[in-house]
Every structure is written in structure tokens, then in C-alpha cells.
Design an enzyme around this catalytic site. Structure first.
Site, PDB file in Angstrom:
ATOM      1  N   LYS A  54       3.005  56.273  71.310  1.00  0.00           N
ATOM      2  CA  LYS A  54       1.743  56.973  71.606  1.00  0.00           C
ATOM      3  C   LYS A  54       0.600  56.370  70.784  1.00  0.00           C
ATOM      4  CE  LYS A  54       4.146  61.130  73.050  1.00  0.00           C
ATOM      5  NZ  LYS A  54       4.781  62.383  72.666  1.00  0.00           N
ATOM      6  N   GLN A  98       4.737  66.599  67.771  1.00  0.00           N
ATOM      7  CA  GLN A  98       5.926  66.075  68.450  1.00  0.00           C
ATOM      8  C   GLN A  98       7.071  67.088  68.359  1.00  0.00           C
ATOM      9  OE1 GLN A  98       6.035  63.075  70.202  1.00  0.00           O
ATOM     10  NE2 GLN A  98       8.025  63.831  70.859  1.00  0.00           N
ATOM     11  N   ASP A 121      -1.417  68.283  74.827  1.00  0.00           N
ATOM     12  CA  ASP A 121      -0.107  68.419  75.470  1.00  0.00           C
ATOM     13  C   ASP A 121      -0.107  69.561  76.494  1.00  0.00           C
ATOM     14  OD1 ASP A 121       1.821  66.557  74.978  1.00  0.00           O
ATOM     15  OD2 ASP A 121       2.536  67.457  73.118  1.00  0.00           O
TER      16      ASP A 121
END
Ligand code: NDP
Length: 294
Positions: A54, A98, A121
Site C-alpha cells: 500500500k 491494518q 477503508d
């Protein structure tokens, strides 16, 4: 006749190029740079790999990244404070925690603490709630589900009025993808482990999204001729002929289904590359909203 292959790798590269051009324009016209903060707790190898890729993707398109690599024994309060600091940091327009987090951390509380303006997200309960309600718009849509819809759109596959079947109801893929299809006026059926006669339900689909995590579960005779098949599954199956001793397959038996479907995504190279492309897209969207840029 063989299905048209939906080339997620090529489409994701196009999106990355679009994002890069927008970032350059933001910099040149307004002197602003979008920023993504990644929060990694612990030393899981898979999570480290995801976060690294990422950050690399951010660098390639000119998005600034702010990495927080934290010890596995960090306390709930310390982690919450980091999220709060990132919420307040004007150079950060997206916060990505994460998952999974270590078992002693209350994941729901951490995700809920992310400002919805920075929830790239799309997992904040408010964003998921808005996604699930009529005439409400979430600020961010989860990346993999958004990627599935983007693949349909870029292939000019109509959604409105179509029968869509989603296999899987997870919070990160199945449920949000079903909500997005509903927002686009498809008639949506969501299937899960208790669904009876799955092949018969799947056969109704003009659009099939498979996100179950079961290697090659969807067979050729489950699929309506001409259907668009989006295979989200990523499953490693043993294959002694491969260097690592395994290969990746989707939830769809690709060789069989491609003979029946109208469109199909391969695994790898279908939905997978879209997830990071959509994360970059979401981060730039967040930064533009923050700076009031159209
Ligand atoms: P989960 O395990 O969280 O959810 C799986 C879903 O499939 C559940 O709703 C489950 O039903 C349902 N299911 C499981 N077995 C069956 C069955 N035999 N028949 C019908 N339904 C079944 O998985 P995720 O949603 O997290 O991921 C799904 C797949 O997508 C995985 O292969 C994952 O690796 C991949 N993935 C790919 C991404 C990408 O491309 N970037 C990103 C995220 C995931 P129930 O709810 O009843 O248990």
C-alpha cells in the site's frame, strides 16, 4: 462461446494513472498533497506485506504515506491515542488500520474512533450504515466492493434492473458489495452457508459476485449463460509443479465457467489489483473533500 475476460490488472493500472494525474494537478494548482496513514500492529508477515504494498502504491502516484508500525503489545488506549492524533493531523486524509488486530485490542472501538472523513477503508459503522440506507451516501465505500462495481462499470456491464447474486455476507466484501448493487438498482440476493440449493439461486444471476473463500466452488452448470462473474476469492491450493508448492484460485471454477459466462474475472489479475487502486482513489477523494477541491 468463451467469456470476455475482465482484466483487473489493466483496469487498475488505468485507475492508478488517473489518480496520479489528479495528484499532480492538486500539487500544481493548489500546492496540496494527499496523505495516507497506515497503522500496523504486531509482526504478522501477511499484514506487513499488505502495508508495504500500500505504501509503495502511494509513492508511485505521489500520495504521501505516514507509517505507524507498532508493537503487538500496544495498549488499547495508546492505539486509540494514535488514531486520535491522526484524525487531528491535517496532512493525513486517510487512515488505514491494518486488520486483524491482536486479540487484546477491541477492533470495533478502534475502527469506530477513526474520523469518518478519513475512513478510507469504509469500515466505520457510520459509513457502513449510510451504505445500507436508501438515499444516504457514505463518505467512503470499502475498497474491494468498490473495485467490483468499478470493474462492471468499466466493462459497460449494466447493473440497473439486473438479477445480482452475491455469495458471502462478510462485513468486508459480501455485505457491502450487495449494498452497492442495491444502490445501483439491481435486484439482489445474498447467499451464505445456510442458503439452500445454492446452484439454483446462483443460476438466476445476471451478475454474480463470489466472495466465499472456497476454492472453485462455483461450477460451470451453476452459471446462467452470458452472466457477468466477479470472483473475489483468493485461495491457495497445493500444486507441486509451482515453485512455492501452491497456486492461487478463485471461488469460481474458471475453466468451466468461462465457457458459459459472458464476462469473467481471472484469479489472480481480476478483483485483487482493484483493492489497492480503490484505496488510492478513496485517499485522493478524501483529500479533495478536505481541501474543498472539486
Ligand atoms: P469470510 O470468511 O469472512 O466470509 C465468507 C462468506 O462466505 C460467509 O458469509 C459465509 O457464510 C459464506 N460461505 C462460506 N462457505 C460457504 C458455502 N459453502 N456456501 C455458501 N456460502 C458460504 O470471507 P471474506 O468475505 O473475508 O473473503 C471471501 C474471499 O474473498 C476469500 O477468499 C478472501 O481471500 C477473498 N478476499 C479478496 C480480497 C481482494 O481481492 N482484494 C479482499 C478480501 C477478501 P456464513 O456467513 O453463513 O458463515
Amino acid at each position: 462461446m468463451s467469456a470476455q475476460i475482465i482484466d483487473g490488472k489493466a483496469i487498475s493500472e488505468t485507475i492508478r494513472a488517473e489518480v496520479k494525474a489528479e495528484v499532480e494537478e492538486m500539487k500544481a494548482k493548489y500546492g496540496k498533497v494527499p496523505g495516507l496513514a497506515t497503522v500496523l500492529v504486531g509482526e504478522r508477515k501477511d499484514s506487513q506485506t499488505y502495508v508495504r504494498s500500500k505504501k509503495k502504491a502511494c509513492a508511485e502516484v505521489g500520495i504521501a504515506s505516514f507509517g505507524h508500525d507498532l508493537p503487538a503489545d500496544i495498549s488499547q488506549e495508546e492505539l486509540l491515542q494514535i488514531v486520535r492524533d491522526l484524525n487531528a493531523n491535517p496532512e493525513v486524509h486517510g487512515i488505514l488500520v491494518q486488520l486483524p488486530l491482536p486479540p487484546h485490542i477491541d477492533e470495533e472501538e478502534i475502527l469506530g474512533a477513526i474520523s469518518i472523513e478519513k475512513d478510507v477503508d469504509g469500515f466505520h459503522p457510520l459509513n457502513i450504515g449510510r451504505l445500507s440506507m436508501k438515499r444516504r451516501e457514505p463518505l467512503f465505500v470499502p475498497c474491494t466492493p468498490r473495485g467490483c462495481i468499478e470493474l462492471l462499470d468499466r466493462m459497460h456491464i449494466p447493473i440497473e434492473g439486473k438479477e445480482a447474486v452475491v455469495l458471502g455476507r462478510s462485513n468486508i466484501v459480501g455485505l457491502p458489495v450487495a449494498m452497492l448493487l442495491l444502490h445501483r438498482n439491481a435486484t439482489v440476493t445474498i447467499c451464505h452457508s445456510r442458503t439452500r440449493d445454492l446452484p439454483a439461486v446462483v443460476r438466476r444471476a445476471d451478475i454474480l459476485v463470489a466472495a466465499v473463500g472456497r476454492p472453485e466452488m462455483v461450477r460451470g452448470d451453476w452459471v446462467k449463460p452470458g452472466a457477468a462473474v466477479i470472483d473475489v476469492g483468493i485461495n491457495a491450493v497445493p500444486d507441486p509443479s509451482k515453485p512455492g508448492g501452491h497456486r492461487l484460485v478463485g471461488d469460481v471454477a474458471f475453466d468451466e465457467v468461462k465457457e458459459v459466462a459472458g464476462f469473467i474475472t481471472p484469479v489472480p489479475g481480476g478483483v485483487g489489483p482493484m483493492t489497492i487502486a480503490m484505496l488510492l482513489r478513496n485517499t485522493v477523494d478524501g483529500a479533495k473533500r478536505f481541501y474543498g477541491i472539486q
